[in-house]
Design a protein around this motif. Structure first.
Motif, PDB file in Angstrom:
ATOM      1  N   ALA A  29     -40.211 -47.914 -75.298  1.00  0.00           N
ATOM      2  CA  ALA A  29     -38.971 -47.144 -75.149  1.00  0.00           C
ATOM      3  C   ALA A  29     -39.199 -45.670 -75.497  1.00  0.00           C
ATOM      4  O   ALA A  29     -38.538 -44.782 -74.941  1.00  0.00           O
ATOM      5  CB  ALA A  29     -37.877 -47.725 -76.031  1.00  0.00           C
ATOM      6  N   THR A  30     -40.137 -45.412 -76.423  1.00  0.00           N
ATOM      7  CA  THR A  30     -40.452 -44.023 -76.782  1.00  0.00           C
ATOM      8  C   THR A  30     -41.377 -43.366 -75.767  1.00  0.00           C
ATOM      9  O   THR A  30     -41.513 -42.144 -75.769  1.00  0.00           O
ATOM     10  CB  THR A  30     -41.112 -43.964 -78.172  1.00  0.00           C
ATOM     11  OG1 THR A  30     -42.376 -44.664 -78.127  1.00  0.00           O
ATOM     12  CG2 THR A  30     -40.228 -44.604 -79.228  1.00  0.00           C
ATOM     13  N   GLN A  31     -42.007 -44.181 -74.922  1.00  0.00           N
ATOM     14  CA  GLN A  31     -42.966 -43.643 -73.962  1.00  0.00           C
ATOM     15  C   GLN A  31     -42.374 -43.415 -72.577  1.00  0.00           C
ATOM     16  O   GLN A  31     -42.912 -42.650 -71.786  1.00  0.00           O
ATOM     17  CB  GLN A  31     -44.166 -44.597 -73.840  1.00  0.00           C
ATOM     18  CG  GLN A  31     -44.890 -44.874 -75.138  1.00  0.00           C
ATOM     19  CD  GLN A  31     -45.444 -43.614 -75.770  1.00  0.00           C
ATOM     20  OE1 GLN A  31     -46.125 -42.818 -75.116  1.00  0.00           O
ATOM     21  NE2 GLN A  31     -45.140 -43.409 -77.055  1.00  0.00           N
ATOM     22  N   SER A  32     -41.270 -44.110 -72.265  1.00  0.00           N
ATOM     23  CA  SER A  32     -40.676 -43.982 -70.932  1.00  0.00           C
ATOM     24  C   SER A  32     -39.161 -44.134 -71.015  1.00  0.00           C
ATOM     25  O   SER A  32     -38.659 -45.077 -71.629  1.00  0.00           O
ATOM     26  CB  SER A  32     -41.252 -45.043 -69.982  1.00  0.00           C
ATOM     27  OG  SER A  32     -40.575 -45.041 -68.738  1.00  0.00           O
ATOM     28  N   ASP A  33     -38.450 -43.196 -70.391  1.00  0.00           N
ATOM     29  CA  ASP A  33     -36.989 -43.260 -70.378  1.00  0.00           C
ATOM     30  C   ASP A  33     -36.479 -44.407 -69.513  1.00  0.00           C
ATOM     31  O   ASP A  33     -35.334 -44.845 -69.678  1.00  0.00           O
ATOM     32  CB  ASP A  33     -36.415 -41.939 -69.842  1.00  0.00           C
ATOM     33  CG  ASP A  33     -36.730 -40.765 -70.759  1.00  0.00           C
ATOM     34  OD1 ASP A  33     -36.929 -41.014 -71.968  1.00  0.00           O
ATOM     35  OD2 ASP A  33     -36.780 -39.622 -70.271  1.00  0.00           O
ATOM     36  N   ARG A  34     -37.315 -44.896 -68.600  1.00  0.00           N
ATOM     37  CA  ARG A  34     -36.880 -45.948 -67.680  1.00  0.00           C
ATOM     38  C   ARG A  34     -37.009 -47.347 -68.273  1.00  0.00           C
ATOM     39  O   ARG A  34     -36.498 -48.302 -67.702  1.00  0.00           O
ATOM     40  CB  ARG A  34     -37.711 -45.889 -66.390  1.00  0.00           C
ATOM     41  CG  ARG A  34     -37.451 -44.659 -65.537  1.00  0.00           C
ATOM     42  CD  ARG A  34     -38.320 -44.668 -64.303  1.00  0.00           C
ATOM     43  NE  ARG A  34     -39.729 -44.504 -64.635  1.00  0.00           N
ATOM     44  CZ  ARG A  34     -40.739 -44.723 -63.787  1.00  0.00           C
ATOM     45  NH1 ARG A  34     -40.486 -45.157 -62.574  1.00  0.00           N
ATOM     46  NH2 ARG A  34     -41.974 -44.518 -64.170  1.00  0.00           N
ATOM     47  N   PHE A  35     -37.686 -47.466 -69.422  1.00  0.00           N
ATOM     48  CA  PHE A  35     -37.958 -48.809 -69.954  1.00  0.00           C
ATOM     49  C   PHE A  35     -36.686 -49.513 -70.393  1.00  0.00           C
ATOM     50  O   PHE A  35     -36.455 -50.669 -70.043  1.00  0.00           O
ATOM     51  CB  PHE A  35     -38.945 -48.720 -71.122  1.00  0.00           C
ATOM     52  CG  PHE A  35     -39.317 -50.062 -71.681  1.00  0.00           C
ATOM     53  CD1 PHE A  35     -40.257 -50.856 -71.048  1.00  0.00           C
ATOM     54  CD2 PHE A  35     -38.709 -50.552 -72.839  1.00  0.00           C
ATOM     55  CE1 PHE A  35     -40.597 -52.106 -71.542  1.00  0.00           C
ATOM     56  CE2 PHE A  35     -39.042 -51.793 -73.348  1.00  0.00           C
ATOM     57  CZ  PHE A  35     -39.976 -52.578 -72.687  1.00  0.00           C
ATOM     58  N   LEU A  36     -35.844 -48.823 -71.196  1.00  0.00           N
ATOM     59  CA  LEU A  36     -34.636 -49.456 -71.731  1.00  0.00           C
ATOM     60  C   LEU A  36     -33.492 -49.376 -70.723  1.00  0.00           C
ATOM     61  O   LEU A  36     -32.510 -48.652 -70.914  1.00  0.00           O
ATOM     62  CB  LEU A  36     -34.227 -48.801 -73.049  1.00  0.00           C
ATOM     63  CG  LEU A  36     -35.085 -49.125 -74.271  1.00  0.00           C
ATOM     64  CD1 LEU A  36     -34.542 -48.419 -75.502  1.00  0.00           C
ATOM     65  CD2 LEU A  36     -35.146 -50.638 -74.513  1.00  0.00           C
ATOM     66  N   SER A  37     -33.622 -50.121 -69.657  1.00  0.00           N
ATOM     67  CA  SER A  37     -32.556 -50.203 -68.656  1.00  0.00           C
ATOM     68  C   SER A  37     -32.418 -51.643 -68.195  1.00  0.00           C
ATOM     69  O   SER A  37     -33.394 -52.397 -68.171  1.00  0.00           O
ATOM     70  CB  SER A  37     -32.854 -49.296 -67.459  1.00  0.00           C
ATOM     71  OG  SER A  37     -33.975 -49.765 -66.731  1.00  0.00           O
ATOM     72  N   GLY A  38     -31.201 -52.022 -67.862  1.00  0.00           N
ATOM     73  CA  GLY A  38     -30.962 -53.393 -67.407  1.00  0.00           C
ATOM     74  C   GLY A  38     -31.779 -53.734 -66.181  1.00  0.00           C
ATOM     75  O   GLY A  38     -32.300 -54.847 -66.058  1.00  0.00           O
ATOM     76  N   GLN A  39     -31.920 -52.773 -65.273  1.00  0.00           N
ATOM     77  CA  GLN A  39     -32.661 -53.027 -64.046  1.00  0.00           C
ATOM     78  C   GLN A  39     -34.141 -53.258 -64.332  1.00  0.00           C
ATOM     79  O   GLN A  39     -34.785 -54.094 -63.694  1.00  0.00           O
ATOM     80  CB  GLN A  39     -32.495 -51.858 -63.074  1.00  0.00           C
ATOM     81  CG  GLN A  39     -32.805 -52.187 -61.626  1.00  0.00           C
ATOM     82  CD  GLN A  39     -31.952 -53.313 -61.082  1.00  0.00           C
ATOM     83  OE1 GLN A  39     -30.760 -53.402 -61.382  1.00  0.00           O
ATOM     84  NE2 GLN A  39     -32.556 -54.204 -60.307  1.00  0.00           N
ATOM     85  N   ASN A  40     -34.680 -52.536 -65.311  1.00  0.00           N
ATOM     86  CA  ASN A  40     -36.095 -52.716 -65.640  1.00  0.00           C
ATOM     87  C   ASN A  40     -36.335 -54.069 -66.299  1.00  0.00           C
ATOM     88  O   ASN A  40     -37.322 -54.745 -66.003  1.00  0.00           O
ATOM     89  CB  ASN A  40     -36.580 -51.597 -66.561  1.00  0.00           C
ATOM     90  CG  ASN A  40     -38.080 -51.649 -66.790  1.00  0.00           C
ATOM     91  OD1 ASN A  40     -38.873 -51.644 -65.843  1.00  0.00           O
ATOM     92  ND2 ASN A  40     -38.481 -51.749 -68.042  1.00  0.00           N
TER      93      ASN A  40
END
Length: 319
Positions: A29-40
């Motif tokens: 989550a600290t490395q990518s803004d896209r990680f913490l998303s429902g779709q991911n």
């Protein structure tokens, strides 16, 4: 207070992998803004869907102190049989699916019969049936992908919406199978017999448990899960792929071991396996989002497996 805490917390075999999963999620989550998303997270579940169902069968076998190297090839053969029966012979899709799953159950029965009747090590038996299943798959399919599938065979690849997140029906099926298996192992006599056989087969036999019948049943049940995984693979890919499943045996063993199930048998949980499946999926997804080449993803997975097996070994010695 300590007793209440023990009642609330999950078992130690699940707690360790769960903490590792949470730590991995926080890191990525600290490395990518896209990680913490429902779709991911939905994508992660789709990516581990097939291996996740295979890992259920692998868990049942490892709980009896066995191992199954043939699971991926059994799945590939089942998917090719089902799709060719439906496409080439015009068989009703549901009947074709039943035939494909039946092939997987038959391979499971063969594994169990050889392990119990001839007393061959599960590693050797399933290594042999893995090669047999691979060869039969290539010969029967002529190494050609089966296309033009009826819609009924790709149903589990369809999606449903939960708010802004989409889930495939295959993902829902995988989650349901984990819950049902958890109930089977926890609440039924056959489930408890499975643990007893894995913990001490001779003691289980002396208490009146038909150990050979239990083992054959476990391998056949595992084959049924491989058949379900075959149908999920077909639904996700939209084809019958004779090249599929070649690394799924190692991936499923990795998930089971990371989930805290002992390779010595008799200790572990199906929910731990689910956490192990998610750990593998989260690491691969997170490293992909970071732009890390796939070869390093395999390297990380290998390190995780060694650490998990080493922990199991040390715990077994202390026990």
């Amino acid at each position: 207070m300590s007793l209440r805490l023990k009642e609330v917390l999950p078992p130690v075999t699940v707690l360790g992998p769960l903490l590792a999963l949470l730590a991995a999620c926080l890191f990525f989550a600290t490395q990518s803004d896209r990680f913490l998303s429902g779709q991911n997270f939905s994508l992660i579940l789709q990516q581990v869907m097939v291996v996740g169902v295979i890992a259920i069968g692998q868990t049942l076998i490892i709980l009896t102190a066995g191992i199954d190297l043939s699971c991926g090839m059994a799945m590939a053969l089942g998917s090719v049989v089902a799709t060719k029966f439906a496409v080439d012979y015009g068989m009703h899709p549901y009947l074709a699916v039943a035939c494909g799953m039946g092939v997987c159950v038959l391979i499971g029965y063969l594994n169990g019969a050889l392990v119990t009747s001839i007393k061959l090590p599960p590693f050797i038996v399933t290594l042999g049936t893995m090669n047999i299943a691979f060869a039969v798959t290539q010969i029967y399919s002529q190494a050609q992908t089966v296309t033009g599938l009826p819609d009924a065979m790709t149903f589990f690849g369809n999606t449903l919406h939960l708010g802004q997140t989409t889930l495939t029906y295959g993902t829902v099926l995988m989650l349901a199978l984990y819950v049902l298996t958890w109930l089977f192992l926890r609440e039924t006599a056959p489930g408890r017999h499975l643990y007893a056989v894995g913990n001490n087969p001779e003691a289980a036999r002396l208490t009146g448990i038909a150990t050979s019948r239990v083992l054959i049943g476990v391998y056949m049940m595992a084959g049924l899960f491989y058949g379900v995984a075959a149908m999920l693979s077909v639904a996700r890919m939209g084809v019958g792929d004779p090249q599929g499943g070649q690394t799924d045996n190692l991936d499923s063993i990795t998930a089971v071991v990371l989930g805290g199930t002992s390779l010595f048998g008799g200790r572990g949980s199906i929910m731990g396996t689910f956490v192990g499946v998610l750990i593998v999926g989260v690491f691969r997804n997170g490293l992909t989002l970071m732009g890390v080449p796939s070869v390093y993803q395999i390297l990380v997975t290998g390190v995780l497996v060694i650490l998990a097996v080493a922990t199991d070994q040390l715990t077994h010695k202390k026990g």
